[in-house]
Design a protein around this motif. Structure first.
Motif, short mmCIF file in Angstrom:
data_model
loop_
_atom_site.label_atom_id
_atom_site.label_comp_id
_atom_site.label_asym_id
_atom_site.label_seq_id
_atom_site.Cartn_x
_atom_site.Cartn_y
_atom_site.Cartn_z
N ALA A 78 0.83 -1.21 0.00
CA ALA A 78 0.00 0.00 0.00
C ALA A 78 0.87 1.26 0.00
N ALA A 79 1.95 1.23 0.76
CA ALA A 79 2.86 2.39 0.77
C ALA A 79 3.51 2.56 -0.59
N HIS A 80 3.88 1.46 -1.22
CA HIS A 80 4.48 1.52 -2.55
C HIS A 80 3.48 2.07 -3.56
N ARG A 81 2.25 1.61 -3.48
CA ARG A 81 1.20 2.07 -4.40
C ARG A 81 0.93 3.56 -4.21
N LEU A 82 0.81 3.99 -2.95
CA LEU A 82 0.57 5.41 -2.66
C LEU A 82 1.73 6.26 -3.18
N ASN A 83 2.95 5.79 -2.98
CA ASN A 83 4.12 6.53 -3.46
C ASN A 83 4.15 6.60 -4.98
N ARG A 84 3.76 5.52 -5.63
CA ARG A 84 3.76 5.49 -7.09
C ARG A 84 2.71 6.47 -7.66
N ILE A 85 1.54 6.49 -7.06
CA ILE A 85 0.50 7.43 -7.50
C ILE A 85 0.97 8.86 -7.27
N ALA A 86 1.57 9.13 -6.11
CA ALA A 86 2.06 10.48 -5.81
C ALA A 86 3.14 10.91 -6.80
N ASP A 87 4.02 9.99 -7.16
CA ASP A 87 5.05 10.32 -8.15
C ASP A 87 4.44 10.69 -9.49
N ARG A 88 3.40 9.94 -9.89
CA ARG A 88 2.73 10.27 -11.16
C ARG A 88 2.08 11.64 -11.10
N ILE A 89 1.46 11.95 -9.99
CA ILE A 89 0.79 13.25 -9.84
C ILE A 89 1.83 14.37 -9.81
N ARG A 90 2.97 14.15 -9.15
CA ARG A 90 4.01 15.18 -9.12
C ARG A 90 4.55 15.48 -10.51
N LYS A 91 4.66 14.45 -11.34
CA LYS A 91 5.19 14.64 -12.68
C LYS A 91 4.17 15.33 -13.59
N ARG A 92 2.90 15.02 -13.41
CA ARG A 92 1.83 15.59 -14.24
C ARG A 92 0.71 16.08 -13.34
N ARG A 93 0.78 17.33 -12.91
CA ARG A 93 -0.22 17.90 -12.00
C ARG A 93 -1.64 17.87 -12.56
N CYS A 94 -1.76 17.90 -13.88
CA CYS A 94 -3.10 17.92 -14.48
C CYS A 94 -3.83 16.60 -14.26
N LEU A 95 -3.13 15.54 -13.91
CA LEU A 95 -3.80 14.25 -13.65
C LEU A 95 -4.73 14.36 -12.45
N LEU A 96 -4.35 15.16 -11.47
CA LEU A 96 -5.19 15.33 -10.29
C LEU A 96 -6.51 16.00 -10.65
N GLU A 97 -6.47 16.90 -11.60
CA GLU A 97 -7.70 17.56 -12.05
C GLU A 97 -8.57 16.61 -12.86
N LEU A 98 -7.93 15.72 -13.62
CA LEU A 98 -8.69 14.81 -14.47
C LEU A 98 -9.43 13.73 -13.69
N ALA A 99 -8.82 13.24 -12.63
CA ALA A 99 -9.42 12.11 -11.90
C ALA A 99 -9.26 12.30 -10.41
N ALA A 100 -9.70 13.43 -9.91
CA ALA A 100 -9.53 13.74 -8.50
C ALA A 100 -10.23 12.71 -7.61
N ASP A 101 -11.45 12.33 -7.96
CA ASP A 101 -12.20 11.38 -7.13
C ASP A 101 -11.48 10.04 -7.04
N GLN A 102 -10.97 9.56 -8.15
CA GLN A 102 -10.26 8.28 -8.15
C GLN A 102 -8.96 8.35 -7.36
N VAL A 103 -8.26 9.47 -7.47
CA VAL A 103 -7.01 9.64 -6.74
C VAL A 103 -7.27 9.65 -5.24
N HIS A 104 -8.28 10.41 -4.81
CA HIS A 104 -8.60 10.48 -3.39
C HIS A 104 -9.06 9.13 -2.86
N ALA A 105 -9.86 8.42 -3.66
CA ALA A 105 -10.32 7.10 -3.25
C ALA A 105 -9.15 6.11 -3.16
#
Length: 171
Positions: free
Chosen positions: A56-83
């Protein structure tokens, strides 16, 4: 049949057209697949691993890395990211007091807090992450890494002693 193009890596194809991501993610047919490729939220192979806190920590870190590289991803799928962030915290019990050494604990807690600050909107999770940060030992001395401070001396001038240099160091 000899001219059939081979399928390219989906990440490479999507990286070439970030201006079309919003259209692609809202497409009724391609949307879920595009979100999966962009966010890497669906990792069912990690759910069955023996150490859920590590996966779970690895998965959370991987998602955070993707969001850091492409900030617009958070806008595209905010609900899925938060979930996904909430699921990682819940499944991996990431906000429980770590049992590792002090050094590993410090890095784990600070990384977790940084990732949750980026990905989570759950006030309970954010408050628990802040509480974990407050339990970390405070540093006694904060200093620059070695070799970052340079001193220039005029030619022919007397060089100061180390004690004199320390007296003038107001960090």
């Amino acid at each position: 049949m000899g001219n059939i193009a081979q399928a390219a890596d989906p990440c490479t194809v999507l990286a070439a057209c970030p201006d079309r991501w919003l259209t692609l993610t809202t497409d009724p047919v391609l949307g879920p697949a595009v979100q999966h490729v962009l966010l890497d939220l669906c990792l069912p192979e990690m759910a069955g691993l023996r150490k859920p806190s590590v996966s779970a920590a690895h998965r959370l870190n991987r998602i955070a890395d993707r969001i850091r590289k492409r900030r617009c991803l958070l806008e595209l799928a905010a609900d899925q990211v938060h979930a996904a962030a909430d699921e990682c915290v819940r499944r991996g019990r990431l906000l429980a007091e770590p049992r590792a050494s002090k050094t590993a604990k410090r890095h784990t807690v600070s990384d977790l807090a940084e990732n949750l600050a980026l990905l989570s909107i759950n006030p309970s999770h954010l408050a628990k992450a802040c509480a974990l940060l407050l339990r970390l030992p405070q540093p006694a001395v904060v200093s620059d890494p070695p070799g970052t401070r340079r001193y220039l001396f005029a030619a022919g001038a007397e060089r100061p002693t180390p004690a004199e240099l320390l007296e003038r160091d107001y960090r």
